[in-house]
Each structure stands twice: as structure tokens, then as C-alpha cells.
Design a protein around this motif. Structure first.
Motif, PDB file in Angstrom:
ATOM      1  N   VAL A   1     -69.666 -47.626 -15.647  1.00 48.59           N
ATOM      2  CA  VAL A   1     -70.579 -47.516 -14.505  1.00 48.59           C
ATOM      3  C   VAL A   1     -69.755 -47.845 -13.267  1.00 48.59           C
ATOM      4  O   VAL A   1     -68.994 -48.820 -13.264  1.00 48.59           O
ATOM      5  N   LYS A   2     -69.878 -47.016 -12.240  1.00 48.36           N
ATOM      6  CA  LYS A   2     -69.170 -47.254 -10.977  1.00 48.36           C
ATOM      7  C   LYS A   2     -70.184 -47.315  -9.851  1.00 48.36           C
ATOM      8  O   LYS A   2     -71.227 -46.654  -9.918  1.00 48.36           O
ATOM      9  N   ASP A   3     -69.848 -48.067  -8.795  1.00 52.54           N
ATOM     10  CA  ASP A   3     -70.736 -48.024  -7.637  1.00 52.54           C
ATOM     11  C   ASP A   3     -70.422 -46.754  -6.846  1.00 52.54           C
ATOM     12  O   ASP A   3     -69.545 -45.958  -7.220  1.00 52.54           O
ATOM     13  N   ILE A   4     -71.170 -46.574  -5.756  1.00 50.62           N
ATOM     14  CA  ILE A   4     -71.051 -45.308  -5.031  1.00 50.62           C
ATOM     15  C   ILE A   4     -69.635 -45.073  -4.511  1.00 50.62           C
ATOM     16  O   ILE A   4     -69.142 -43.952  -4.470  1.00 50.62           O
ATOM     17  N   GLU A   5     -68.960 -46.155  -4.158  1.00 49.83           N
ATOM     18  CA  GLU A   5     -67.596 -46.010  -3.626  1.00 49.83           C
ATOM     19  C   GLU A   5     -66.577 -45.703  -4.717  1.00 49.83           C
ATOM     20  O   GLU A   5     -65.435 -45.350  -4.422  1.00 49.83           O
ATOM     21  N   GLY A   6     -66.983 -45.898  -5.974  1.00 47.02           N
ATOM     22  CA  GLY A   6     -66.060 -45.599  -7.064  1.00 47.02           C
ATOM     23  C   GLY A   6     -65.425 -46.842  -7.669  1.00 47.02           C
ATOM     24  O   GLY A   6     -64.425 -46.749  -8.390  1.00 47.02           O
ATOM     25  N   ARG A   7     -66.020 -48.023  -7.417  1.00 48.16           N
ATOM     26  CA  ARG A   7     -65.501 -49.257  -8.025  1.00 48.16           C
ATOM     27  C   ARG A   7     -66.230 -49.506  -9.333  1.00 48.16           C
ATOM     28  O   ARG A   7     -67.455 -49.315  -9.418  1.00 48.16           O
TER      29      ARG A   7
ATOM     30  N   LEU B   1     -74.413 -37.695  -8.196  1.00 44.46           N
ATOM     31  CA  LEU B   1     -75.102 -38.502  -7.182  1.00 44.46           C
ATOM     32  C   LEU B   1     -75.850 -37.604  -6.192  1.00 44.46           C
ATOM     33  O   LEU B   1     -76.989 -37.882  -5.825  1.00 44.46           O
ATOM     34  N   ALA B   2     -75.192 -36.506  -5.797  1.00 41.40           N
ATOM     35  CA  ALA B   2     -75.802 -35.618  -4.802  1.00 41.40           C
ATOM     36  C   ALA B   2     -77.012 -34.901  -5.373  1.00 41.40           C
ATOM     37  O   ALA B   2     -78.036 -34.763  -4.708  1.00 41.40           O
ATOM     38  N   SER B   3     -76.900 -34.463  -6.625  1.00 39.91           N
ATOM     39  CA  SER B   3     -78.008 -33.680  -7.202  1.00 39.91           C
ATOM     40  C   SER B   3     -79.052 -34.578  -7.850  1.00 39.91           C
ATOM     41  O   SER B   3     -80.105 -34.121  -8.255  1.00 39.91           O
ATOM     42  N   ARG B   4     -78.735 -35.873  -7.950  1.00 42.21           N
ATOM     43  CA  ARG B   4     -79.627 -36.847  -8.603  1.00 42.21           C
ATOM     44  C   ARG B   4     -79.990 -36.394 -10.015  1.00 42.21           C
ATOM     45  O   ARG B   4     -81.119 -36.542 -10.479  1.00 42.21           O
ATOM     46  N   SER B   5     -79.019 -35.780 -10.687  1.00 41.51           N
ATOM     47  CA  SER B   5     -79.285 -35.354 -12.057  1.00 41.51           C
ATOM     48  C   SER B   5     -77.971 -35.428 -12.848  1.00 41.51           C
ATOM     49  O   SER B   5     -76.904 -35.615 -12.269  1.00 41.51           O
TER      50      SER B   5
ATOM     51  N   THR C   1     -59.681 -33.620 -25.766  1.00 40.62           N
ATOM     52  CA  THR C   1     -60.736 -33.047 -24.935  1.00 40.62           C
ATOM     53  C   THR C   1     -61.974 -33.928 -25.029  1.00 40.62           C
ATOM     54  O   THR C   1     -62.366 -34.328 -26.122  1.00 40.62           O
ATOM     55  N   TYR C   2     -62.563 -34.232 -23.873  1.00 40.07           N
ATOM     56  CA  TYR C   2     -63.760 -35.071 -23.843  1.00 40.07           C
ATOM     57  C   TYR C   2     -64.905 -34.284 -23.230  1.00 40.07           C
ATOM     58  O   TYR C   2     -64.713 -33.513 -22.295  1.00 40.07           O
ATOM     59  N   LEU C   3     -66.089 -34.529 -23.768  1.00 36.55           N
ATOM     60  CA  LEU C   3     -67.285 -34.024 -23.117  1.00 36.55           C
ATOM     61  C   LEU C   3     -67.824 -35.186 -22.302  1.00 36.55           C
ATOM     62  O   LEU C   3     -68.152 -36.238 -22.852  1.00 36.55           O
ATOM     63  N   SER C   4     -67.857 -35.014 -20.986  1.00 34.93           N
ATOM     64  CA  SER C   4     -68.267 -36.120 -20.138  1.00 34.93           C
ATOM     65  C   SER C   4     -69.613 -35.810 -19.495  1.00 34.93           C
ATOM     66  O   SER C   4     -69.845 -34.714 -18.986  1.00 34.93           O
ATOM     67  N   VAL C   5     -70.512 -36.780 -19.568  1.00 30.88           N
ATOM     68  CA  VAL C   5     -71.818 -36.637 -18.922  1.00 30.88           C
ATOM     69  C   VAL C   5     -71.899 -37.708 -17.844  1.00 30.88           C
ATOM     70  O   VAL C   5     -71.706 -38.887 -18.132  1.00 30.88           O
ATOM     71  N   CYS C   6     -72.139 -37.300 -16.591  1.00 33.32           N
ATOM     72  CA  CYS C   6     -72.301 -38.254 -15.485  1.00 33.32           C
ATOM     73  C   CYS C   6     -73.749 -38.203 -15.031  1.00 33.32           C
ATOM     74  O   CYS C   6     -74.314 -37.123 -14.908  1.00 33.32           O
ATOM     75  N   PHE C   7     -74.321 -39.354 -14.788  1.00 34.18           N
ATOM     76  CA  PHE C   7     -75.668 -39.346 -14.202  1.00 34.18           C
ATOM     77  C   PHE C   7     -75.825 -40.530 -13.265  1.00 34.18           C
ATOM     78  O   PHE C   7     -75.212 -41.576 -13.460  1.00 34.18           O
ATOM     79  N   PRO C   8     -76.646 -40.356 -12.210  1.00 35.85           N
ATOM     80  CA  PRO C   8     -76.796 -41.418 -11.215  1.00 35.85           C
ATOM     81  C   PRO C   8     -77.740 -42.494 -11.731  1.00 35.85           C
ATOM     82  O   PRO C   8     -78.630 -42.214 -12.524  1.00 35.85           O
ATOM     83  N   LEU C   9     -77.502 -43.737 -11.301  1.00 35.40           N
ATOM     84  CA  LEU C   9     -78.378 -44.846 -11.688  1.00 35.40           C
ATOM     85  C   LEU C   9     -79.104 -45.341 -10.443  1.00 35.40           C
ATOM     86  O   LEU C   9     -78.485 -45.514  -9.390  1.00 35.40           O
TER      87      LEU C   9
ATOM     88  N   ALA D   1     -75.385 -46.308  -8.158  1.00 32.72           N
ATOM     89  CA  ALA D   1     -74.252 -46.291  -9.091  1.00 32.72           C
ATOM     90  C   ALA D   1     -74.271 -45.000  -9.896  1.00 32.72           C
ATOM     91  O   ALA D   1     -75.259 -44.259  -9.890  1.00 32.72           O
ATOM     92  N   VAL D   2     -73.156 -44.748 -10.575  1.00 35.44           N
ATOM     93  CA  VAL D   2     -73.091 -43.570 -11.433  1.00 35.44           C
ATOM     94  C   VAL D   2     -72.521 -44.002 -12.784  1.00 35.44           C
ATOM     95  O   VAL D   2     -71.612 -44.827 -12.853  1.00 35.44           O
ATOM     96  N   CYS D   3     -73.134 -43.458 -13.832  1.00 38.73           N
ATOM     97  CA  CYS D   3     -72.684 -43.804 -15.189  1.00 38.73           C
ATOM     98  C   CYS D   3     -71.983 -42.587 -15.792  1.00 38.73           C
ATOM     99  O   CYS D   3     -72.420 -41.450 -15.593  1.00 38.73           O
ATOM    100  N   GLY D   4     -70.892 -42.813 -16.477  1.00 39.02           N
ATOM    101  CA  GLY D   4     -70.192 -41.723 -17.155  1.00 39.02           C
ATOM    102  C   GLY D   4     -70.070 -42.035 -18.637  1.00 39.02           C
ATOM    103  O   GLY D   4     -69.761 -43.162 -19.017  1.00 39.02           O
ATOM    104  N   ILE D   5     -70.364 -41.041 -19.480  1.00 39.73           N
ATOM    105  CA  ILE D   5     -70.214 -41.212 -20.932  1.00 39.73           C
ATOM    106  C   ILE D   5     -69.318 -40.085 -21.425  1.00 39.73           C
ATOM    107  O   ILE D   5     -69.669 -38.908 -21.318  1.00 39.73           O
ATOM    108  N   ALA D   6     -68.142 -40.441 -21.914  1.00 35.44           N
ATOM    109  CA  ALA D   6     -67.173 -39.414 -22.320  1.00 35.44           C
ATOM    110  C   ALA D   6     -66.949 -39.483 -23.829  1.00 35.44           C
ATOM    111  O   ALA D   6     -66.512 -40.492 -24.357  1.00 35.44           O
ATOM    112  N   THR D   7     -67.294 -38.391 -24.520  1.00 35.16           N
ATOM    113  CA  THR D   7     -67.151 -38.338 -25.978  1.00 35.16           C
ATOM    114  C   THR D   7     -65.952 -37.465 -26.331  1.00 35.16           C
ATOM    115  O   THR D   7     -65.809 -36.366 -25.802  1.00 35.16           O
ATOM    116  N   ASP D   8     -65.121 -37.966 -27.228  1.00 35.04           N
ATOM    117  CA  ASP D   8     -63.955 -37.204 -27.665  1.00 35.04           C
ATOM    118  C   ASP D   8     -64.413 -36.077 -28.593  1.00 35.04           C
ATOM    119  O   ASP D   8     -64.922 -36.329 -29.681  1.00 35.04           O
ATOM    120  N   ILE D   9     -64.272 -34.837 -28.150  1.00 39.34           N
ATOM    121  CA  ILE D   9     -64.741 -33.709 -28.964  1.00 39.34           C
ATOM    122  C   ILE D   9     -63.571 -32.852 -29.455  1.00 39.34           C
ATOM    123  O   ILE D   9     -63.763 -31.716 -29.848  1.00 39.34           O
TER     124      ILE D   9
END
Ligand code: ATP
Ligand code: MG
Length: 641
Positions: free
Chosen positions: A151-157, A201-205, A221-229, A238-246
Motif C-alpha cells: 500500500v502506498k500513499d498518494i505521493e508514492g511512499r 487513483l484517477a479512475s477510482r477503480s 511475469t506478474y499480474l498486477s492489480v492496483c486499486f485506490p483505498l 492510498a493505492v494498493c497493489g497486488i502482484a501475482t507471479d503468473i
């Protein structure tokens, strides 16, 4: 309703009267409690584990007091609510105690609020514990996930990472949380990830994308899903990222796609070749019949002979296609693959020319496999010819055999293979090699990189078909400019006594006869041709186009039936099944199967002992084989097909 449990309360007071006063106030306020005086540090430390529900502490006690207790609790990481009782003029004490972590304070001269304060502090502590439990649960779930999560804040920390993410970065969460991604990732990784986080973050989805991380062979190769919190106010913070090794799934998917493609092309090639074979049988059969009548007209005979030659070339092509689609007749025997390789050596030396060195290493201890030796020679030859073509400036052709045991680990990466003992024949060259694009097509029929007229592109597809039909598989390792190694795996036969090979039929039999032959063939034009041939040669022919019909014809026929001449694959009952029924009531009847298209459905055993006539056949082949089968001794009670 269950009785509320009694609270365990520690009281820190050096004056016993003050302690008694507090207990009295608690009782008056209806707080069910067991109180325990702890006048000094030692008794305090002994009483705090297990943790009490609450501590009431006088502030200005001369020996051990609220401030000392608060510090000890903090040092030991205990979260126990402490309510401080201050003297009338102790406002500063109250401030100090609150800053040291006290939950609340009361004045000694107005203890009327004690009940409420105790209930509040205990409830707050309960909520804090519950929250800690939930957080721990969440962290355990996040850590246990098979994906890297952050999970990162909006600035990317970074605000939070899980174990997989720590492992991916090779850092501890303490080194990651609070830092900006730009401090931790190389620029190119950042460029792969950041736009998607911003888009989420921009699309809120949620935004899904694939990321490739690592280098060379370690590339994953990873399948990454990002979604805003969103926070409690609904603001996205904040934004959460979940990266699965595929990577493994992707590799298997590609293998499956390749296998499906080969299967589909194989089916297409097989069915075209099958129909084509029947047509060729008719064309070649009638050309021969006609040729017999044109011997005294050389001009016409010559024209017809061209038709025949073209037909035979077409038949050879069809055979290759059938081999690819795994539908040719194989005559498997128990052979030593070392011997097969040794057998082709002389031929190979001649074939590869002088500027290619031939190296043969037979490492297989027992190279025994159940294969058609002629077909395995064909496999080696096709591979060697390709190797030669890849080494126009000379080089080395290396042939090796070896024993291998394919295990579960191998199967994971090669799902089409079978586990167990195998013999491997490896054909390597030091030639030009192949790039990935070429490698992905080489087994397809008609794929060739050779100039027009130099290659048909059927060599490797034939190899592929033969190997798969023999229960084996083939693999290729090659890089541009690095040469190639083709490895062919055949299941190894362990501890079975060698059986003598089936002797080839002697061809010297007369062709005519007067016996009765029951002919079963669903392709009408082929049936008409064979019937015509046999009748012309003096035989009596009973014809049938369907399996059930044939059984009825046999039952109705009053005289003997000497031979059943049957196609193997028929709609409904198969040729061998029909033959078995007839032989059951007519044990003197012999059986000859014809086929260009044997499916694996047909029992291998019956195939091996059967008399076979491969389509397309010539008139002479039909008549000779029929005669041979009729004249062969009838095996006593055994399968005679
Ligand atoms: N040992 C090798 N080294 C480099 N490339 C190879 C090798 N073996 C096969 N290839 C590539 O695979 C292609 C297909 O091979 P395949 O044997 O099926 O057909 P071909 O050799 O082109 O023609 P054909 O064998 O029908 O005469 C070749 O054209 C070549 O590009
Ligand atoms: Mg070739």
C-alpha cells in the motif's frame, strides 16, 4: 444474562485509608471488582501478568506511584488503562501523567465520577485490544497471500508491505515502509508500475496489467492489480497493489496452445490425407488395370504411366501427412535403440558429406523400447538431414543415446510427457540454430525456411507424428548461431524378454484363386475396385459396406468363407470386431485388414499379429497379399487377423 465478570483492579496507594476509600467508591458506583493493593514496585510487577483490567494509582505517593507504574507498563509493552488520583492542587501532575499514557484522572476530593471513568477506560482498552487483534489477523492474511502486496500513499511512499513483497525487494518492511518507491526501485520498474497506480487513483477503480520483472532467465511475469483505498471520509488517500507471479501459468498456457494447434493441424492433415488416400487408391488401381490393356499401345501406355507416377508421388506425400497426424500403421517391436542408431551410422556418414564430422556416443545401458524400428530410422534420418542443412560450412553432427527417468518435476514443465524410464536419442549439430519464432513453428507441416524446391517442411512434422504415436515426445533446444539439439524420448521397456521380430512375408505367391472372400469397405469406390480385382482373379466376392450388414451376409452365406478382407476403421463396429464375430462361428476363416488410417483405438496387439495391407495399394499388392494370407498356415485357435 450472564453475570458481568468481576474486574481485576490494582490499587497503588501508600495510605491504606485512601485505598479503602477507592474500593468503597467503586462499590457505591456498582462496579463489580476484585481490588488488590500493590504498595511497591515488586508487588506491582508480580501483579501485572496476567494483565489486570485497570490500575488506580495515587500520584504523589512517596514510594511507588502512578508515574513509575506508567513507565514500567510502557517498558514492558503492556496496554493496561491507568486512572490517576491526584491531590486537590495537582493539575500539573495530571498533565504529566496523561502525557505518560494515563487514561484519565480524578481529584481525590471528587471521586463521584470514578464509576464512569473506570467503565470508560476499561471499554476503551477492550476496543484497543479488539483493533489490535483485527490488525494482526489482517497482517497474517496479507502475509500469507501468495502475491506481493503493498500500500502506498498518494505521493508514492510505502505504508504497508507483506512478506512476499519483502522477499521480492530483498528488504525488511522496516527498510521499506515510509520510503518513496523511487528510492527503492530502478527507474524502469517504476515506469512499469507508477502509471497504473495513478490511473487507478484517477479512475477510482481497479486497474489490471502485466509486469515483467527480473533479467534473463530470472525474468518473471506478474499480474498486477492496483486499486485506490478510501479513508473513512471517502477520500482516496492510498493505492494498493497486488502482484501475482503468473510465469508458470503463462508457460503452461503457451504449451497448451501449441499442443492444441498441433492437434488441430494434425486432425485436418489426417482427415484430408485419409480421403485423399482413398481417391489415390482408386486412381492407382484403375491405372494399373488399364495399363494391362494398353501394353500394345506404347503412346497411351506412356501417358498412363505418367499418371501412375504422379499418383505414387502423391501417395508418398499422403503417407508423410498420415505420419504427422499419427495415423499411419506402426509395427512396434521390442528393439534396442542403440542398435537402431548403429544401424543408420553408415548411411549417415554418406549422407552428411565430408566436411561434417559424425560423433556417436551410445550411453544408454538398456536402450530397449517398443517402437517401429523403420520409423525410428526415419526419425533419425530426418533430424540428421536437417542438421546437415544447418551446417553448410561444416561442423559436427552428434548422435547420443541415454537412459533417463522422467519424474514429477520434469512433468511439471513438460505436461505432455509421461513419467517413468525413457530412452533418449539426442541429435545435435553445430549449425546455424534457430530463433524462438522459428522454433515455435518447426513441427507444423509445410513450415520451412528453405528456399523453394529445397524443403517441403514435412520432415519434422513426420518426426513429431512418429514420436507421439510411439508414446514418446520430442524437444528442441536451439539458439541462433549456437546449433541445435533435438531430443527424442521413447518409453523404455524394463525387464521384458526380447521377442523375435515378426518375419517379413515372403513374396512369391501366385496371385489367382477360387476362394470366397467377404469384403468389408465403407468407401464405395475402393470397394468396387477391390471387388473388381478379386473377381477378375477368379475369387468369389461377397461385398458389404457396413459392419452389421457384413455379419448378416456371413450368417446367410451357405458355403465357406475363406477370407474376410476388411477395413479397420468403420462407422459402428470396427473391422477387428466384425472379423472376431465371423471367426467365432467360422474358425477356418482368415482375416486381412486394410488401412491407411489406423486409429489408436484399435488394440495394438491385434495390430501386431494382423495381416496388413497399407492403403493406397496397388493391384499386385492386393492380389499377392490375399494369396499369402490364404496360403499361410492357420494358427491353432489363435487370433488369425
Ligand atoms: N537442425 C536444425 N538447425 C536449424 N534449423 C532447423 C534444424 N532443423 C529444422 N530446422 C528448421 O525447421 C524447419 C522445418 O524443418 P523440416 O524438417 O520440417 O522441413 P525442411 O527441412 O525445411 O524440409 P523437408 O524436411 O521437408 O525437406 C527448417 O526449414 C529449418 O528452418
Ligand atoms: Mg527437413
Amino acid at each position: 444474562m450472564p453475570e458481568p465478570a468481576l474486574l481485576r483492579i490494582l490499587i497503588i496507594e501508600d495510605n491504606p485509608d485512601d485505598g479503602a476509600l477507592l474500593e468503597h467508591e467503586l462499590r457505591r458506583a456498582g462496579v463489580g471488582a476484585v481490588c488488590m493493593p500493590v504498595p511497591d514496585e515488586r508487588s506491582f510487577l508480580a501483579a501485572i501478568s496476567p494483565a489486570p483490567d485497570l490500575i488506580l494509582a495515587g500520584c504523589r505517593t512517596p514510594g511507588f506511584g502512578a508515574l513509575a507504574a506508567l513507565r514500567l507498563l510502557r517498558q514492558r509493552g503492556h496496554d493496561v488503562p491507568v486512572i490517576v488520583v491526584i491531590s486537590t492542587l495537582g493539575d500539573e501532575d495530571a498533565v504529566e501523567c496523561l502525557s505518560e499514557g494515563a487514561s484519565d484522572y480524578l481529584r481525590k476530593d471528587s471521586l463521584g465520577r470514578l464509576g464512569l471513568a473506570v467503565r470508560n477506560a476499561v471499554e476503551q482498552a477492550r476496543l484497543r485490544r479488539q483493533e489490535r487483534g483485527e490488525h494482526r489477523l489482517l497482517q497474517a492474511v496479507v502475509d500469507g497471500a501468495a502475491a506481493a502486496i503493498y500500500v502506498k500513499d498518494i505521493e508514492g511512499r510505502f505504508l504497508l508491505v507483506n512478506r512476499r513483497f519483502e522477499a521480492l525487494l530483498g528488504m525488511h518492511s522496516g527498510e521499506i515502509v515510509g520510503r518513496h518507491a523511487a528510492e527503492l526501485y530502478p527507474q524502469e520498474v517504476l515506469e512499469q508500475l507508477r502509471p497504473h497506480e495513478l490511473a487507478a487513483l484517477a479512475s477510482r477503480s481497479a486497474v489490471e496489467h502485466e509486469v515483467r520483472l527480473g533479467e534473463g532467465a530470472g525474468m518473471r511475469t506478474y499480474l498486477s492489480v492496483c486499486f485506490p483505498l478510501a479513508d473513512l471520509d471517502g477520500a482516496f488517500h492510498a493505492v494498493c497493489g497486488i502482484a501475482t507471479d503468473i510465469s508458470d501459468a503463462k508457460r503452461l498456457e503457451a504449451q497448451l496452445r501449441q499442443a492444441q494447434k498441433m492437434e488441430a493441424v494434425g486432425q485436418l492433415a489426417g482427415s484430408v490425407a485419409h480421403d485423399f488416400n482413398n481417391l489415390l487408391t482408386v486412381i492407382l488401381g484403375y491405372s494399373q488395370l488399364l495399363a494391362g490393356r494398353l501394353v500394345d499401345q506404347p503412346g497411351l501406355f506412356h501417358i498412363l504411366d505418367e499418371v501412375r507416377k504422379a499418383g505414387e508421388r502423391a501417395a508418398a506425400l499422403t503417407r508423410q501427412l498420415l505420419a504427422f497426424s499419427r495415423n499411419q500403421v506402426l509395427l512396434p517391436q521390442l528393439v534396442d535403440l542403440n542398435a537402431v542408431v548403429a544401424e543408420v551410422e553408415t548411411m549417415l556418414r554418406r549422407l552428411i558429406g565430408e566436411n561434417v564430422e559424425l560423433v556417436i556416443t551410445l550411453r544408454a545401458q538398456s536402450g530397449r523400447a517398443m517402437v517401429d524400428p523403420g520409423q525410428v530410422e526415419q526419425v533419425i534420418l530426418n533430424l540428421a538431414l536437417n542438421a546437415r542443412d544447418a551446417m553448410s560450412n561444416g561442423g559436427a553432427l552428434i548422435l547420443e543415446t541415454d537412459d533417463v527417468e522422467l519424474d514429477a518435476v520434469y512433468l511439471q514443465r513438460h505436461p505432455y510427457a509421461r513419467a517413468g524410464p525413457h530412452v533418449v536419442i539426442a541429435v545435435s549439430d553445430t549449425g546455424q540454430g534457430m530463433d524462438a519464432e522459428t522454433r515455435s513453428h518447426i513441427f507444423e507441416p509445410f513450415f520451412t525456411t528453405k528456399e523453394k524446391g529445397k524443403g517441403t517442411g514435412l520432415g519434422l512434422s513426420t518426426v513429431y507424428g512418429i514420436v507421439r504415436q510411439s508414446g514418446g515426445h520430442i524437444e528442441v533446444y536451439s539458439e541462433p548461431g549456437q546449433g541445435s539439439t533435438f531430443r527424442v524420448y521413447f518409453p523404455r521397456v524394463v525387464a521384458v524378454a526380447a521377442r523375435p521380430a515378426i518375419p517379413a512375408l515372403v513374396v512369391a505367391a501366385p496371385r489367382a484363386g477360387s476362394e470366397t472372400i467377404l469384403l468389408l469397405e465403407d468407401e464405395e469406390s475402393v470397394r468396387a475396385l477391390v471387388s473388381h480385382l478379386l473377381t477378375s482373379a477368379g475369387y468369389t466376392v461377397l461385398e458389404s459396406g457396413s459392419s452389421t450388414d457384413t455379419v448378416a451376409v456371413a450368417e446367410r452365406h451357405p458355403g465357406p468363407i475363406h477370407l474376410v478382407l476388411s477395413d479397420v476403421i468403420m462407422p459402428g463396429m470396427s473391422g477387428p470386431e466384425v472379423a472376431a464375430r465371423i471367426v467365432a462361428t467360422r474358425p477356418e476363416t482368415r482375416v486381412l485388414f486394410t488401412s491407411g488410417y489406423t486409429a489408436n483405438l484399435v488394440d495394438r496387439k491385434s495390430l501386431r499379429v494382423a495381416h496388413f495391407l497399407e492403403k493406397p495399394f496397388t493391384a499386385a499388392q492386393v492380389l499377392t497379399t490375399v494369396r499369402e494370407v490364404l496360403d499361410a498356415p492357420l494358427p491353432g485357435g489363435d487370433a488369425r487377423g
